[in-house]
Design a protein around this motif. Structure first.
Motif, PDB file in Angstrom:
ATOM      1  N   GLY A 151       0.572  -1.387   0.038  1.00  0.00           N
ATOM      2  CA  GLY A 151       0.025  -0.013  -0.342  1.00  0.00           C
ATOM      3  C   GLY A 151       1.137   1.256   0.420  1.00  0.00           C
ATOM      4  O   GLY A 151       1.080   2.927   1.208  1.00  0.00           O
ATOM      5  N   GLY A 154       0.374   5.394   3.312  1.00  0.00           N
ATOM      6  CA  GLY A 154       1.759   5.116   2.951  1.00  0.00           C
ATOM      7  C   GLY A 154       3.137   5.426   2.026  1.00  0.00           C
ATOM      8  O   GLY A 154       4.227   5.392   2.509  1.00  0.00           O
ATOM      9  N   PHE A 184      -0.073  -1.019   4.960  1.00  0.00           N
ATOM     10  CA  PHE A 184      -0.605   0.456   4.956  1.00  0.00           C
ATOM     11  C   PHE A 184      -1.440   1.184   4.202  1.00  0.00           C
ATOM     12  O   PHE A 184      -2.350   1.769   3.433  1.00  0.00           O
ATOM     13  CB  PHE A 184       0.252   1.598   4.253  1.00  0.00           C
ATOM     14  CG  PHE A 184       1.595   1.295   4.892  1.00  0.00           C
ATOM     15  CD1 PHE A 184       2.632   1.596   6.351  1.00  0.00           C
ATOM     16  CD2 PHE A 184       2.334   1.666   3.292  1.00  0.00           C
ATOM     17  CE1 PHE A 184       3.231   1.236   6.386  1.00  0.00           C
ATOM     18  CE2 PHE A 184       4.236   0.247   3.873  1.00  0.00           C
ATOM     19  CZ  PHE A 184       4.051   0.984   5.649  1.00  0.00           C
ATOM     20  N   LYS A 234      -2.459   1.564  11.850  1.00  0.00           N
ATOM     21  CA  LYS A 234      -4.199   1.437  12.476  1.00  0.00           C
ATOM     22  C   LYS A 234      -5.257   1.937  12.342  1.00  0.00           C
ATOM     23  O   LYS A 234      -4.882   2.113  10.608  1.00  0.00           O
ATOM     24  CB  LYS A 234      -3.686   2.236  13.872  1.00  0.00           C
ATOM     25  CG  LYS A 234      -3.561   3.457  14.297  1.00  0.00           C
ATOM     26  CD  LYS A 234      -4.348   4.642  13.344  1.00  0.00           C
ATOM     27  CE  LYS A 234      -5.845   4.668  13.295  1.00  0.00           C
ATOM     28  NZ  LYS A 234      -6.991   6.314  11.794  1.00  0.00           N
ATOM     29  N   TRP A 257     -14.019   6.881   1.507  1.00  0.00           N
ATOM     30  CA  TRP A 257     -14.216   5.839   2.319  1.00  0.00           C
ATOM     31  C   TRP A 257     -14.546   5.987   3.493  1.00  0.00           C
ATOM     32  O   TRP A 257     -16.203   5.226   4.927  1.00  0.00           O
ATOM     33  CB  TRP A 257     -13.496   4.791   2.076  1.00  0.00           C
ATOM     34  CG  TRP A 257     -11.787   4.655   2.205  1.00  0.00           C
ATOM     35  CD1 TRP A 257     -10.868   5.487   1.617  1.00  0.00           C
ATOM     36  CD2 TRP A 257     -10.983   4.411   3.380  1.00  0.00           C
ATOM     37  NE1 TRP A 257     -10.051   5.389   2.621  1.00  0.00           N
ATOM     38  CE2 TRP A 257     -10.184   4.773   3.731  1.00  0.00           C
ATOM     39  CE3 TRP A 257     -12.106   4.283   4.976  1.00  0.00           C
ATOM     40  CZ2 TRP A 257      -9.507   4.666   4.882  1.00  0.00           C
ATOM     41  CZ3 TRP A 257     -10.722   3.981   6.065  1.00  0.00           C
ATOM     42  CH2 TRP A 257      -9.920   4.372   6.127  1.00  0.00           C
ATOM     43  N   HIS A 290      -6.446   6.490  18.426  1.00  0.00           N
ATOM     44  CA  HIS A 290      -5.396   6.213  18.870  1.00  0.00           C
ATOM     45  C   HIS A 290      -5.646   7.229  20.021  1.00  0.00           C
ATOM     46  O   HIS A 290      -4.320   7.293  20.511  1.00  0.00           O
ATOM     47  CB  HIS A 290      -5.211   7.796  17.786  1.00  0.00           C
ATOM     48  CG  HIS A 290      -4.667   8.314  16.548  1.00  0.00           C
ATOM     49  ND1 HIS A 290      -3.361   7.736  15.940  1.00  0.00           N
ATOM     50  CD2 HIS A 290      -5.486   8.370  15.257  1.00  0.00           C
ATOM     51  CE1 HIS A 290      -3.590   7.776  14.551  1.00  0.00           C
ATOM     52  NE2 HIS A 290      -4.497   7.780  14.443  1.00  0.00           N
TER      53      HIS A 290
HETATM   54  N1  LIG Z   1      -1.568   7.461  11.614  1.00  0.00           N
HETATM   55  C1  LIG Z   1      -2.304   7.796  11.297  1.00  0.00           C
HETATM   56  O1  LIG Z   1      -2.516   8.997  11.643  1.00  0.00           O
HETATM   57  C2  LIG Z   1      -3.327   7.870   9.860  1.00  0.00           C
HETATM   58  C3  LIG Z   1      -3.981   8.982   9.300  1.00  0.00           C
HETATM   59  C4  LIG Z   1      -4.572   8.518   7.844  1.00  0.00           C
HETATM   60  C5  LIG Z   1      -4.986   6.744   7.811  1.00  0.00           C
HETATM   61  N2  LIG Z   1      -4.439   6.147   8.673  1.00  0.00           N
HETATM   62  C6  LIG Z   1      -4.872   4.475   8.460  1.00  0.00           C
HETATM   63  O2  LIG Z   1      -3.917   4.626   6.832  1.00  0.00           O
HETATM   64  C7  LIG Z   1      -4.338   3.252   6.363  1.00  0.00           C
HETATM   65  C8  LIG Z   1      -4.732   3.955   5.162  1.00  0.00           C
HETATM   66  O3  LIG Z   1      -5.615   4.562   5.012  1.00  0.00           O
HETATM   67  P1  LIG Z   1      -5.192   6.055   3.828  1.00  0.00           P
HETATM   68  O4  LIG Z   1      -6.154   6.850   4.185  1.00  0.00           O
HETATM   69  O5  LIG Z   1      -3.390   6.411   3.490  1.00  0.00           O
HETATM   70  O6  LIG Z   1      -6.038   5.741   2.221  1.00  0.00           O
HETATM   71  P2  LIG Z   1      -5.524   5.763   0.875  1.00  0.00           P
HETATM   72  O7  LIG Z   1      -7.362   5.158   0.546  1.00  0.00           O
HETATM   73  O8  LIG Z   1      -4.852   7.218   0.679  1.00  0.00           O
HETATM   74  O9  LIG Z   1      -4.870   4.743   0.682  1.00  0.00           O
HETATM   75  C9  LIG Z   1      -5.120   2.463   1.232  1.00  0.00           C
HETATM   76  C10 LIG Z   1      -4.101   2.128   0.265  1.00  0.00           C
HETATM   77  O10 LIG Z   1      -4.609   0.943   0.050  1.00  0.00           O
HETATM   78  C11 LIG Z   1      -4.875   0.218  -1.172  1.00  0.00           C
HETATM   79  N3  LIG Z   1      -5.845  -0.562  -1.313  1.00  0.00           N
HETATM   80  C12 LIG Z   1      -7.167   0.119  -1.130  1.00  0.00           C
HETATM   81  N4  LIG Z   1      -8.079  -1.197  -1.631  1.00  0.00           N
HETATM   82  C13 LIG Z   1      -7.159  -3.248  -1.554  1.00  0.00           C
HETATM   83  C14 LIG Z   1      -8.017  -3.921  -1.639  1.00  0.00           C
HETATM   84  N5  LIG Z   1      -9.679  -3.985  -1.704  1.00  0.00           N
HETATM   85  N6  LIG Z   1      -6.905  -4.925  -1.885  1.00  0.00           N
HETATM   86  C15 LIG Z   1      -5.253  -3.731  -1.279  1.00  0.00           C
HETATM   87  N7  LIG Z   1      -4.627  -2.927  -0.925  1.00  0.00           N
HETATM   88  C16 LIG Z   1      -6.324  -1.654  -1.084  1.00  0.00           C
HETATM   89  C17 LIG Z   1      -4.724   1.625  -2.247  1.00  0.00           C
HETATM   90  O11 LIG Z   1      -4.042   0.843  -3.079  1.00  0.00           O
HETATM   91  C18 LIG Z   1      -4.211   2.759  -1.444  1.00  0.00           C
HETATM   92  O12 LIG Z   1      -2.527   2.208  -1.969  1.00  0.00           O
HETATM   93  C19 LIG Z   1      -5.712   3.214   6.737  1.00  0.00           C
HETATM   94  O13 LIG Z   1      -6.086   1.898   7.451  1.00  0.00           O
HETATM   95  C20 LIG Z   1      -6.403   4.529   7.743  1.00  0.00           C
HETATM   96  O14 LIG Z   1      -7.030   3.936   8.960  1.00  0.00           O
HETATM   97  C21 LIG Z   1      -3.395   6.156   9.812  1.00  0.00           C
END
Ligand SMILES: NC(=O)c1ccc[n+]([C@@H]2O[C@H](COP(=O)([O-])OP(=O)(O)OC[C@H]3O[C@@H](n4cnc5c(N)ncnc54)[C@H](O)[C@@H]3O)[C@@H](O)[C@H]2O)c1
Length: 389
Positions: A3, A9, A80, A104, A178, A195
């Protein structure tokens, strides 16, 4: 790095952490030597991976997770993905015997999160979960205040997190759609309560009970293509938590609030000997011997400047990107067994709090949070009837 092209990521884990570590010549170990990192990008879209690899001089990328997991050159599996895709991928990594580091929440439900903790422990694989908020300069300063005894007896914590997320109709939304659909793993409670759990338990004390009220204030939003959709997930959560030691915490989390604070998240802590207000970066204090003595009088305009009574905690150390600092800790944990306490079990406690808060909101009742522990016996696949009491 599965990811690696997603929002978190790419920006926080690849660019700000792993590539920054590679750039600095690796992670420094306890004997002064360094261990270098070599990323392998994993994803579904080969062209996208190739583009990122070329842009950053990364040699390895693949769309075949199974092959990557079977290759002993890659020692750490990092996840990620969107939350809904995470647990299946992590189970494969556990089966492959990799050390695992993940965003998370670790899974969509507490039962799944606890199962991952159990499976990883049974398999003896090292595991870690992002606890990034603990590495924020403001919260580091707050933790130092707690450790120094500044507050005396801590009475309460009041937290405000949030900002206005545009609905996406006349102005594009600044978060993926989403997040606003429960069926896709969205909702502010599952997003933020994991968090809050580690922030509270690591700075003040573990959470003993929760009462929460959630709301979907904006019932319809428009997605990335401008198409209207029904917002089925909560976009605000108002929680009250009792902590170890009798501290009361109240945390508001909202994507439907306009900011009238210095920072997007702020925690006010009041203790018998002093108070503090901490944000992402800043932290202000007011000791008891510099506390003003307001008198309630609605007939007279109050001209006292309350903001001016507070003192800034200075920056007495350099704060690096928290995602990178935690990555370095996890790599040391894998390479030389250095401590790293933010594991899958901590991730499961976060999901337990989120899930219990949602149950509290549904039933309008306060719930105790039980202590979470792993079974002594290894988990067999048909033996895990993990339900909330
Ligand atoms: N630590 C933090 O502060 C923080 C902040 C935002 C998000 N997050 C977490 O990070 C994670 C990703 O969030 P994001 O905002 O980067 O989302 P995003 O949608 O930008 O990225 C998600 C990634 O997953 C991949 N993906 C989507 N569906 C998939 C599937 N069915 N199979 C395989 N890969 C798939 C996508 O291609 C992409 O690379 C979530 O679990 C979110 O809870 C954490």
């Amino acid at each position: 790095m599965n990811g690696a092209s997603g929002r978190m990521g790419y920006r926080q884990h690849l660019v700000r952490s792993i590539l920054a570590i590679r750039e600095q010549g690796g992670v420094v170990l306890s004997d002064g030597s360094r261990v270098q990192v070599e990323p392998l990008l994993v994803g579904r879209d080969e062209a996208k991976l190739a583009r990122i690899a070329a842009q950053h001089g990364i040699e390895h990328y693949t769309t075949n997770l199974d092959e990557a997991l079977a290759d002993p050159r890659w020692e750490i599996y990092a996840d990620f993905l969107v939350t809904s895709a995470r647990s299946a991928a992590i189970k494969k990594a556990i089966a492959a015997g990799k050390a695992i580091y993940t965003e998370k929440p670790t899974a969509e439900t507490y039962a799944d999160a606890l199962e991952l903790a159990q499976l990883a422990t049974d398999a003896g694989v090292k595991n870690g979960v992002v606890h990034d908020k603990l590495y924020l300069p403001g919260l580091r300063k707050l933790k130092r205040l707690v450790d120094s005894g500044f507050f005396g007896r801590i009475l309460s914590v009041r937290g405000e997190f949030g900002y206005w997320v545009f609905e996406g109709d006349w102005h594009p939304a600044q978060r993926p759609s989403w997040n606003y659909r429960a069926e896709d793993g969205g909702g502010i409670t599952v997003d933020m309560f994991p968090h809050w759990n580690y922030v509270l338990e690591n700075i003040f004390g573990s959470v003993k009970s929760v009462y929460a009220q959630t709301a979907t204030h904006i019932p319809q939003r428009s997605d990335e293509q401008g198409r209207p959709y029904k917002a089925t997930a909560d976009d605000a959560a108002y929680g009250i938590f009792e902590l170890e030691g009798g501290i009361i915490a109240q945390l508001n989390s909202s994507w439907t609030v306009r900011v009238h604070r210095d920072e997007l998240v702020e925690f006010q802590v009041d203790g018998t000997h002093g108070s503090a207000v901490a944000g992402l970066f800043g932290c202000e204090i007011q000791p008891r011997n510099a506390t003003p003595k307001p008198v309630w009088n609605p007939d007279l305009e109050d001209t006292h400047d309350y903001d001016a009574d507070w003192m800034q905690v200075p920056n007495t150390e350099e704060f690096e990107n928290g995602f990178k600092v935690q990555w370095e800790q996890f790599i040391r944990h894998v390479v030389e067994d250095a401590p790293h306490e933010y594991d899958f079990l901590s991730g499961a406690r976060g999901m337990l709090l989120a899930e219990t808060a949602l149950k509290s909101a549904r039933e309008g009742r306060k719930f105790e949070i039980p202590t979470v522990s792993l079974a002594e016996e290894p988990l067999t696949t048909d033996a895990h009837e993990l339900t909330l009491s």
